[in-house]
Write an enzyme that holds these catalytic residues in place. Structure first.
Site, PDB file in Angstrom:
ATOM      1  N   ARG A 297       8.212  20.032  -6.223  1.00  0.00           N
ATOM      2  CA  ARG A 297       9.658  20.167  -6.407  1.00  0.00           C
ATOM      3  C   ARG A 297       9.990  19.916  -7.873  1.00  0.00           C
ATOM      4  NH1 ARG A 297       8.981  17.118  -1.810  1.00  0.00           N
ATOM      5  NH2 ARG A 297       9.706  18.130   0.089  1.00  0.00           N
TER       6      ARG A 297
ATOM      7  N   LYS B 107      11.914  13.069  -3.274  1.00  0.00           N
ATOM      8  CA  LYS B 107      12.672  13.361  -2.067  1.00  0.00           C
ATOM      9  C   LYS B 107      12.222  12.510  -0.882  1.00  0.00           C
ATOM     10  CE  LYS B 107      14.059  17.007   1.096  1.00  0.00           C
ATOM     11  NZ  LYS B 107      13.995  18.417   1.426  1.00  0.00           N
TER      12      LYS B 107
ATOM     13  N   HIS C 162      13.808  26.078  -7.202  1.00  0.00           N
ATOM     14  CA  HIS C 162      13.006  25.983  -5.982  1.00  0.00           C
ATOM     15  C   HIS C 162      12.154  27.233  -5.764  1.00  0.00           C
ATOM     16  CE1 HIS C 162      12.544  22.745  -3.222  1.00  0.00           C
ATOM     17  NE2 HIS C 162      12.581  23.525  -2.178  1.00  0.00           N
TER      18      HIS C 162
ATOM     19  N   ARG D 222       8.361  26.531  -6.295  1.00  0.00           N
ATOM     20  CA  ARG D 222       7.661  25.957  -5.136  1.00  0.00           C
ATOM     21  C   ARG D 222       7.462  27.017  -4.055  1.00  0.00           C
ATOM     22  NH1 ARG D 222       6.738  20.886  -2.476  1.00  0.00           N
ATOM     23  NH2 ARG D 222       7.580  20.761  -0.376  1.00  0.00           N
TER      24      ARG D 222
ATOM     25  N   HIS E 168       5.491  19.733   5.724  1.00  0.00           N
ATOM     26  CA  HIS E 168       6.408  20.242   6.747  1.00  0.00           C
ATOM     27  C   HIS E 168       5.902  19.833   8.125  1.00  0.00           C
ATOM     28  CE1 HIS E 168       7.965  23.721   3.974  1.00  0.00           C
ATOM     29  NE2 HIS E 168       8.558  22.576   3.732  1.00  0.00           N
TER      30      HIS E 168
ATOM     31  N   TYR F 266      10.334  28.868   5.172  1.00  0.00           N
ATOM     32  CA  TYR F 266      10.560  28.332   3.837  1.00  0.00           C
ATOM     33  C   TYR F 266      10.047  29.274   2.749  1.00  0.00           C
ATOM     34  CZ  TYR F 266      10.235  25.047  -0.059  1.00  0.00           C
ATOM     35  OH  TYR F 266      10.348  24.427  -1.272  1.00  0.00           O
TER      36      TYR F 266
END
Length: 180
Positions: free
Chosen positions: A40, A64, A128, A131, A154, A163
């Site tokens: 990230r 995060k 983003h 990533r 995940h 994603y």
């Protein structure tokens, strides 16, 4: 927050790399670093030269999640790191601001990436996207969703597929093939 996409087209990805490198070594390295690590932006920007120079693995605590992460730095990225950090001190930020003795901000990183992407005809690109591009191309090359799911931390493969935009690609393809 806007939804961003991975950069799927390798030619466009290379065009973006070239444009950013022409703009500045830092900007080109930001893209290269992001698409080769899948981290990230909040974990990339605070990095210092000493965190990566001469290392085979990057060890961080994810902002995060607060979880520790150990990530292999591939051989290609290690060569970029060696070249980019030549002449820099270990305390220097990798992505130093030109205006202050701190790293660039997330907003500035977005401006750099999105602005260059628009110049080459890409839309829905943001920080983003780095990533997501890592994940998209990792999956396209390996088809190993389980490993990618672990890299991204995940909870389910379906989350990872959505994603990185694979779910949308499949839906788009199915709709293209359908007609009444």
């Amino acid at each position: 927050m806007n939804f961003v996409e991975p950069i799927r087209d390798k030619e466009k990805l290379n065009e973006l790399k070239q444009l950013l490198r022409e703009n500045s070594a830092r900007d080109g390295f930001l893209l290269t670093f992001g698409i080769n690590t899948g981290l990230r932006i909040s974990d990339i920007l605070p990095l210092k030269v000493g965190d990566v120079r001469g290392k085979t693995h990057l060890v961080i605590t994810e902002k995060k999640t607060g979880k520790p992460k150990r990530f292999k730095i591939n051989k290609t990225l290690r060569a970029y790191i060696q070249s980019y950090t030549e002449g820099l001190n270990d305390d220097d930020f990798l992505f130093k601001s030109e205006k202050r003795p701190k790293p660039i901000t997330r907003v500035r990183a977005y401006q750099i990436l999105n602005g260059a992407a628009r110049k080459i005809g890409l839309s829905e690109i943001g920080t983003h996207s780095l990533r997501k591009s890592f994940g998209y191309h990792f999956y396209q090359r390996t088809r190993d969703i389980a490993t990618l799911q672990m890299i991204f931390n995940h909870s389910h493969p379906a989350i990872t597929l959505k994603y990185i935009g694979i779910t949308q690609d499949l839906i788009d393809e199915a709709v293209d093939q359908f007609s009444l």
